[in-house]
Design a protein around this motif. Sequence first.
Motif, PDB file in Angstrom:
ATOM      1  N   LEU A   1     -38.193  -4.741 -28.669  1.00  0.00           N
ATOM      2  CA  LEU A   1     -39.218  -5.397 -29.473  1.00  0.00           C
ATOM      3  C   LEU A   1     -39.576  -6.845 -29.287  1.00  0.00           C
ATOM      4  O   LEU A   1     -38.655  -7.626 -28.322  1.00  0.00           O
ATOM      5  N   GLU A   2     -40.705  -7.374 -29.614  1.00  0.00           N
ATOM      6  CA  GLU A   2     -40.949  -8.709 -29.604  1.00  0.00           C
ATOM      7  C   GLU A   2     -40.061  -9.494 -30.092  1.00  0.00           C
ATOM      8  O   GLU A   2     -39.375  -9.123 -30.985  1.00  0.00           O
ATOM      9  N   HIS A   3     -40.178 -11.150 -29.637  1.00  0.00           N
ATOM     10  CA  HIS A   3     -38.774 -11.822 -29.955  1.00  0.00           C
ATOM     11  C   HIS A   3     -38.724 -11.799 -31.592  1.00  0.00           C
ATOM     12  O   HIS A   3     -37.590 -11.791 -32.187  1.00  0.00           O
ATOM     13  N   ASP A   4     -39.639 -12.096 -32.544  1.00  0.00           N
ATOM     14  CA  ASP A   4     -39.265 -12.228 -33.783  1.00  0.00           C
ATOM     15  C   ASP A   4     -39.079 -11.057 -34.350  1.00  0.00           C
ATOM     16  O   ASP A   4     -38.450 -10.736 -35.653  1.00  0.00           O
ATOM     17  N   GLU A   5     -39.632  -9.990 -34.031  1.00  0.00           N
ATOM     18  CA  GLU A   5     -39.433  -8.675 -34.569  1.00  0.00           C
ATOM     19  C   GLU A   5     -37.746  -8.332 -34.165  1.00  0.00           C
ATOM     20  O   GLU A   5     -37.221  -7.491 -35.188  1.00  0.00           O
ATOM     21  N   ARG A   6     -37.270  -8.939 -33.132  1.00  0.00           N
ATOM     22  CA  ARG A   6     -35.914  -8.700 -32.839  1.00  0.00           C
ATOM     23  C   ARG A   6     -35.013  -9.246 -33.886  1.00  0.00           C
ATOM     24  O   ARG A   6     -34.051  -8.641 -34.336  1.00  0.00           O
ATOM     25  N   TYR A   7     -35.460 -10.533 -34.677  1.00  0.00           N
ATOM     26  CA  TYR A   7     -34.724 -11.236 -35.477  1.00  0.00           C
ATOM     27  C   TYR A   7     -34.856 -10.561 -36.688  1.00  0.00           C
ATOM     28  O   TYR A   7     -33.858 -10.497 -37.714  1.00  0.00           O
ATOM     29  N   ARG A   8     -35.956 -10.136 -37.178  1.00  0.00           N
ATOM     30  CA  ARG A   8     -36.260  -9.307 -38.360  1.00  0.00           C
ATOM     31  C   ARG A   8     -35.555  -8.199 -38.284  1.00  0.00           C
ATOM     32  O   ARG A   8     -34.875  -7.818 -39.503  1.00  0.00           O
TER      33      ARG A   8
END
Length: 363
Positions: free
Chosen positions: A136-143
């Motif tokens: 996943l893209e960076h912020d999606e990984r954190y989401r």
Amino acid sequence: MATDARALQFAYWVPNVSGGLVISRIPQRTHWDLAYNQALARIAEQAGFSYGLSQIRFTAGYGAEYQHEPVAFSQALLAATTRLKLIAAILPGPWTPAVVAKQLATIDQISGGRIAINIVSGWFRSEFHAIGEPWLEHDERYRRSEEFIRALKGIWTQDGFSFRGDFYRFHDYGLRPGPLQQPHPEIFQGGSSRAARDMAARVSDWYLTNGNTPEGVRVQIEDIRRKSTHRETPVKIGINAFIIARDTEAEAQAVLADILDQADPAAVEAFGREVRQAGLGSPEGEGNWADSSFEDLVQYNDGFRTGLIGTPQHIAERILAFKAVGVDLILAGFLHAQEEVAYFGREVLPRIRALEAAAAHKG
């Protein structure tokens, strides 16, 4: 013992991955097997460490040719100790919240409440591809990680837990037995980006960041504090450090020079290419490793930047400078783990406690 109610705590990197904690050909008296690690866990417990952090790696690379799975390995170390708490690192994606909640609840019961978890949102894109997991893209990984944590907390604290997110869903789920620790085992997470700090402010118990100066980590801490004023319990802060404690400054600096002189350039550059895309992938370009130099990357998590290299007194005073800006825990790596953890407990930690006690008395 320190009279300060907020005494600093210490964790060490469990070498459940081969190659030690530096990308260097320097000889290391550290081993990744179980017998070595059980002995190290007992040494760390005796030395005054509160935690050990078991690493998560699925594939070889950058000197780490062999890797033990962290949840099972942590349980084996818990069986060899009586007070030490083990933090098992996991990756959302390969793991699901239901599996982790069940695993850790059982281990918590068996160990008498000594298991914790570190949520690693993901930095090793090639590893995800190798095991067939979407990247996943960076912020999606954190989401996704935030949903993972919310699901864990719900499973551990609610009867008939229901949840409907973009990544995970539960329908009237009940877990028996639940964990021994109340309200739940401690939840750690890593990161340096805005998304990481935002997630920590909302859902995590602990925020672990890469090595930095006291001034550099102060900015991250102040951001988290501003964003978490609504919480009853403040987010605690840990920082990565590679500690080289020797009787003299010259000895310590010579060890650092040897590590860097014998660094494996090809492996360091390959590691740098892998991790920089993770750090620079954050929208603001402030993630872990976003501005790491070659020397920083020789120690996986920028541990040299923290500056804990020198005599026991120098290191103790430097650690108190981190405490002064709000750091609660030092996550320490060492070259020769067993000997150096024992030396830290014998020579450095008493100085830290004396400085804490003096500061508390003065206050």
